[in-house]
Design a protein around this motif. Structure first.
Motif, mmCIF file in Angstrom:
data_model
loop_
_atom_site.group_PDB
_atom_site.id
_atom_site.type_symbol
_atom_site.label_atom_id
_atom_site.label_comp_id
_atom_site.label_asym_id
_atom_site.label_seq_id
_atom_site.Cartn_x
_atom_site.Cartn_y
_atom_site.Cartn_z
ATOM 1 N N LEU A 180 0.816 -1.212 0.000
ATOM 2 C CA LEU A 180 0.000 0.000 0.000
ATOM 3 C C LEU A 180 0.849 1.261 0.000
ATOM 4 O O LEU A 180 1.984 1.276 0.484
ATOM 5 N N ASP A 181 0.263 2.336 -0.533
ATOM 6 C CA ASP A 181 0.902 3.641 -0.538
ATOM 7 C C ASP A 181 1.052 4.136 0.895
ATOM 8 O O ASP A 181 0.145 4.021 1.711
ATOM 9 N N ASP A 182 2.220 4.711 1.217
ATOM 10 C CA ASP A 182 2.508 5.132 2.591
ATOM 11 C C ASP A 182 1.856 6.455 2.990
ATOM 12 O O ASP A 182 1.981 6.883 4.126
ATOM 13 N N ALA A 183 1.168 7.145 2.089
ATOM 14 C CA ALA A 183 0.543 8.424 2.425
ATOM 15 C C ALA A 183 -0.553 8.234 3.478
ATOM 16 O O ALA A 183 -1.229 7.204 3.513
ATOM 17 N N LEU A 184 -0.718 9.230 4.336
ATOM 18 C CA LEU A 184 -1.783 9.174 5.334
ATOM 19 C C LEU A 184 -3.146 9.186 4.650
ATOM 20 O O LEU A 184 -3.357 9.885 3.668
ATOM 21 N N GLU A 185 -4.084 8.402 5.198
ATOM 22 C CA GLU A 185 -5.437 8.335 4.635
ATOM 23 C C GLU A 185 -6.447 8.835 5.660
ATOM 24 O O GLU A 185 -6.660 8.213 6.698
ATOM 25 N N SER A 221 -3.303 12.329 2.519
ATOM 26 C CA SER A 221 -4.170 12.014 1.377
ATOM 27 C C SER A 221 -5.538 11.628 1.898
ATOM 28 O O SER A 221 -5.715 11.343 3.085
ATOM 29 N N GLU A 222 -6.509 11.611 1.004
ATOM 30 C CA GLU A 222 -7.862 11.183 1.344
ATOM 31 C C GLU A 222 -8.597 10.865 0.055
ATOM 32 O O GLU A 222 -8.159 11.242 -1.046
ATOM 33 N N ASP A 223 -9.729 10.156 0.176
ATOM 34 C CA ASP A 223 -10.486 9.848 -1.029
ATOM 35 C C ASP A 223 -11.157 11.115 -1.552
ATOM 36 O O ASP A 223 -11.380 12.081 -0.815
ATOM 37 N N LEU A 224 -11.471 11.097 -2.836
ATOM 38 C CA LEU A 224 -11.970 12.291 -3.514
ATOM 39 C C LEU A 224 -13.283 12.793 -2.930
ATOM 40 O O LEU A 224 -13.486 14.002 -2.782
ATOM 41 N N ILE A 225 -14.200 11.880 -2.598
ATOM 42 C CA ILE A 225 -15.506 12.289 -2.069
ATOM 43 C C ILE A 225 -15.322 13.077 -0.777
ATOM 44 O O ILE A 225 -15.917 14.146 -0.582
ATOM 45 N N ILE A 262 -2.725 3.957 2.774
ATOM 46 C CA ILE A 262 -4.020 3.833 2.094
ATOM 47 C C ILE A 262 -4.526 2.399 2.289
ATOM 48 O O ILE A 262 -4.373 1.526 1.435
ATOM 49 N N MET A 263 -5.158 2.151 3.416
ATOM 50 C CA MET A 263 -5.452 0.784 3.839
ATOM 51 C C MET A 263 -6.913 0.525 4.172
ATOM 52 O O MET A 263 -7.296 -0.621 4.448
ATOM 53 N N SER A 264 -7.770 1.538 4.156
ATOM 54 C CA SER A 264 -9.130 1.371 4.671
ATOM 55 C C SER A 264 -9.917 0.294 3.932
ATOM 56 O O SER A 264 -10.738 -0.403 4.530
#
Length: 365
Positions: free
Chosen positions: A104-109, A220-224, A124-126
Motif C-alpha cells: 500500500l501507498d505510505d501516504a496518510l489516509e 491524502s484522502e479519497d476524492l468524495i 491507504i489501507m481502509s
C-alpha cells in the motif's frame, strides 16, 4: 410516603444516567417511545437535527442511534436502514485488518473526524479493514463510520492502527489525484460528487472511493471526502486528467427510464428500497391545462411535483415512461445519491398517481 420516596429515587437515577435507563426500557432508535424502531423515529431525528423540534430526556437518549454522543442525520439514516431490514440492531464483534503485504501507498489516509480531531490511517489501507457485526454482516471500515455503527473506541478495542491529529488540517496544495478504479468492478450507476451554483458533477460509475487526492503535507484522502471538506476543486480534476461529467444543477434527465407497470406491481429495481407507499391524500388532483410533454420543461414538472414534497431538497432526478406517459420526479436531501429520497409519480397532465419514500441502495451508503 414510601411512594414519594421511590419516585424521588427514580427521578434522581434518570438525571444521573438517563441514557442507560432509557435504553434499558426502549430499544435504541425508538425516539417515539412506542416500542418499535421505524421511519417515524427517523423523522423525529431529522426534525431535531433541523432544529424544528427539540428532543429531550429519554427521547434524546434513544435518538442517538449510533451512540456517538450527537443526534443528527447519521442517526436517522441508521434508523431507516434498520426499518428497511438492511441492518439489525447490532454491535461490533470484530475488526480485521487484512492490509499486510498488499504493497500500500505510505501516504496518510483520512477516514473520520469529530469535534476535536481528524483521524488517519498510516497508509491507504481502509479498503482492507473489515468490521464484523453481531448479526453476521460486515462492511468496510469507512462505510461503517459513515453509517455511524463503528466508533474510534472500537478501533482501539481491536488494535487497529490510526493517527489522531487536532483539527487544524492544512493541506497546503493538491499535488496529485490518482484514479485507481480500473479493474475494481465498480458499479455503473451514476455517482454525484459535487455541485456549484450552476452544475452538478458526477462520475458515470461508482468510483469516487477509488480516487485518491494527495497533498503537499504528505497526507491524502479519497476524492468524495476531499470535496465534502472543500479541499479539492473541479479545476484540480481537470489538472490531473480525472474524467467526469456535469449536468445543469438540480436536473438530470435522458438516460432515466422506468416501467410504470413494474412500479405498480412492486417488481421494479428500486422496490426493495421503498420504505412507504402513499396512494391517497395528494395535492395534485386536478389536471393542468397544457400536458407536461407539450410544455417540454423539467422545471414545470419539478414545480408541479414539489407541491407533494414541502421539505428542502438539493437534487432532483427525472424519469419517464414513454409508453404510459408517466413522470417520476425524485427529490434528494443532498447533492448525492446517498440520502433518503421521495419519488412523485404523475401522469401527463400533472395529476399525482403515487408517492414512494425510499433509501439509497446499500452499496451507496
Amino acid at each position: 410516603m414510601i411512594k414519594k420516596i421511590f419516585i424521588g429515587i427514580v427521578a434522581f437515577t434518570l438525571c444521573v444516567n438517563l441514557t442507560a435507563f432509557a435504553t434499558s426500557l426502549f430499544p435504541i432508535g425508538d425516539v417515539t417511545l412506542d416500542g418499535t424502531v421505524n421511519s417515524l423515529d427517523a423523522a423525529q431525528v431529522l426534525k431535531h437535527d433541523a432544529k424544528l423540534i427539540s428532543l429531550e430526556g429519554a427521547k434524546l437518549a434513544c435518538a442517538d442511534y449510533n451512540e456517538d454522543g450527537v443526534v443528527n442525520s447519521l442517526d436517522a439514516s441508521g434508523i431507516l436502514r434498520y426499518d428497511a431490514g438492511l441492518t439489525a440492531l447490532k454491535t461490533v464483534i470484530n475488526i480485521v485488518d487484512d492490509s499486510y503485504g498488499k504493497g500500500l501507498d505510505d501516504a496518510l489516509e483520512f477516514f473520520y473526524e469529530d469535534d476535536d480531531y481528524h483521524y488517519y490511517f498510516p497508509c491507504i489501507m481502509s479498503r482492507y479493514i473489515t468490521v464484523h457485526y453481531s448479526d453476521g454482516t460486515s462492511e468496510n471500515v469507512k462505510n461503517a463510520f459513515v453509517t455511524g455503527i463503528v466508533t474510534i473506541a472500537d478501533l482501539d478495542s481491536y488494535d487497529i492502527d490510526y493517527i489522531r491529529a487536532e483539527r487544524c488540517f492544512n493541506a497546503s496544495e493538491v499535488t496529485n489525484i490518482v484514479d485507481d478504479s480500473y479493474g475494481k468492478g465498480v458499479g455503473e450507476a451514476i455517482q454525484y460528487f459535487y455541485e456549484d451554483d450552476t452544475y452538478a458533477y458526477l462520475f458515470t460509475c461508482w468510483k469516487g472511493d477509488y480516487i485518491t487526492v494527495y497533498y503537499s503535507n504528505g497526507t491524502s484522502e479519497d476524492l468524495i471526502t476531499a470535496f465534502e471538506n472543500g479541499r479539492v476543486t473541479v479545476e484540480d480534476l481537470d489538472r490531473f486528467g480525472i474524467h467526469y461529467e456535469k449536468e445543469h444543477r438540480f436536473y438530470s434527465y435522458g438516460a432515466n427510464r422506468f416501467d410504470w407497470s413494474a412500479v405498480m406491481e412492486g417488481t421494479h429495481r428500486g422496490a426493495a428500497n421503498e420504505l412507504e407507499r402513499i396512494t391517497e391524500g395528494f395535492v395534485n388532483t386536478q389536471p393542468i391545462d397544457t400536458p407536461l410533454p407539450e410544455i417540454n420543461s423539467l422545471e414545470a414538472a419539478e414545480e408541479r411535483a414539489k407541491a407533494e414534497y414541502p421539505d428542502e431538497y438539493r437534487h432532483v432526478v427525472f424519469s419517464y415512461d414513454d409508453a404510459k406517459e408517466v413522470f417520476c420526479v425524485a427529490f434528494y436531501e443532498t447533492p448525492y445519491d446517498t440520502s433518503p429520497y421521495q419519488c412523485v409519480y404523475m401522469d401527463k397532465v400533472g395529476v399525482t398517481l403515487l408517492i414512494t419514500k425510499c433509501i439509497p441502495y446499500p452499496d451507496r451508503v
